[in-house]
Motif scaffolding. Structure first.
Motif, PDB file in Angstrom:
ATOM      1  N   LYS A  10       0.834  -1.205   0.000  1.00 18.00           N
ATOM      2  CA  LYS A  10       0.000   0.000   0.000  1.00 18.00           C
ATOM      3  C   LYS A  10       0.868   1.254   0.000  1.00 18.00           C
ATOM      4  CE  LYS A  10      -4.063  -1.876   2.351  1.00 18.00           C
ATOM      5  NZ  LYS A  10      -4.889  -1.810   3.575  1.00 18.00           N
ATOM      6  N   LEU A  11       1.932   1.232   0.803  1.00 22.57           N
ATOM      7  CA  LEU A  11       2.833   2.376   0.869  1.00 22.57           C
ATOM      8  C   LEU A  11       3.537   2.572  -0.473  1.00 22.57           C
ATOM      9  CD1 LEU A  11       3.875   4.616   2.698  1.00 22.57           C
ATOM     10  CD2 LEU A  11       5.648   3.049   3.482  1.00 22.57           C
ATOM     11  N   LYS A  12       3.974   1.484  -1.096  1.00 26.78           N
ATOM     12  CA  LYS A  12       4.605   1.584  -2.416  1.00 26.78           C
ATOM     13  C   LYS A  12       3.660   2.241  -3.413  1.00 26.78           C
ATOM     14  CE  LYS A  12       7.895  -2.224  -2.273  1.00 26.78           C
ATOM     15  NZ  LYS A  12       8.272  -3.528  -2.814  1.00 26.78           N
ATOM     16  N   TRP A  13       2.397   1.864  -3.366  1.00 29.16           N
ATOM     17  CA  TRP A  13       1.417   2.448  -4.282  1.00 29.16           C
ATOM     18  C   TRP A  13       1.270   3.947  -4.020  1.00 29.16           C
ATOM     19  CZ3 TRP A  13      -0.600   1.511  -8.753  1.00 29.16           C
ATOM     20  CH2 TRP A  13      -1.708   2.246  -9.175  1.00 29.16           C
ATOM     21  N   ARG A  14       1.228   4.331  -2.760  1.00 28.74           N
ATOM     22  CA  ARG A  14       1.094   5.750  -2.407  1.00 28.74           C
ATOM     23  C   ARG A  14       2.330   6.557  -2.781  1.00 28.74           C
ATOM     24  NH1 ARG A  14       0.091   7.093   3.178  1.00 28.74           N
ATOM     25  NH2 ARG A  14      -0.334   9.134   2.298  1.00 28.74           N
ATOM     26  N   CYS A  15       3.481   5.896  -2.925  1.00 26.35           N
ATOM     27  CA  CYS A  15       4.728   6.583  -3.260  1.00 26.35           C
ATOM     28  C   CYS A  15       4.836   6.935  -4.741  1.00 26.35           C
ATOM     29  CB  CYS A  15       5.934   5.738  -2.842  1.00 26.35           C
ATOM     30  SG  CYS A  15       6.199   5.722  -1.058  1.00 26.35           S
TER      31      CYS A  15
END
Length: 84
Positions: A10-15
Motif C-alpha cells: 500500500k505504501l509503495k502504491w502511495r509513493c
C-alpha cells in the motif's frame, strides 16, 4: 501475504508521484529498507503529504524541511539512491 507485506505494498502504491525521479527515490528506499519500522512508515507517510516540488527540492538539497526528523529521514532515503 502477511499484514506487514500488505502495508508495504500500500505504501509503495502511495509513493507513486508525478515526478519520475521521486518514484525512483521512494522505490529504492522501500526496496532497501522494507519492511519499515513504525517510525519510518510514519515519516514516509508525512513526506507523501508534501507537494512534489518541495519534495524534489528536499531530496536534491536545495532546501530542507523545518522538522528535524523529516530532514534525517530524507537523508536516510537519499542514502539509498547514491551510486558508488
Amino acid at each position: 501475504m502477511n499484514n506487514k507485506e500488505i502495508e508495504l505494498q500500500k505504501l509503495k502504491w502511495r509513493c507513486r508521484r508525478g515526478i519520475k525521479e521521486l518514484d525512483l527515490i521512494f522505490t529504492n528506499f522501500l526496496e532497501a529498507h522494507g519492511p519499515l519500522s513504525i517510525e519510518q512508515t510514519q515519516l514516509t507517510e508525512s513526506l507523501l503529504e508534501v507537494n512534489d516540488l518541495d519534495l524534489y527540492d528536499w531530496f536534491t538539497g536545495k532546501s530542507e524541511p523545518k522538522e528535524p526528523a523529516l530532514t534525517r529521514h530524507i537523508q536516510l532515503i537519499r542514502s539509498c539512491t547514491k551510486k558508488e
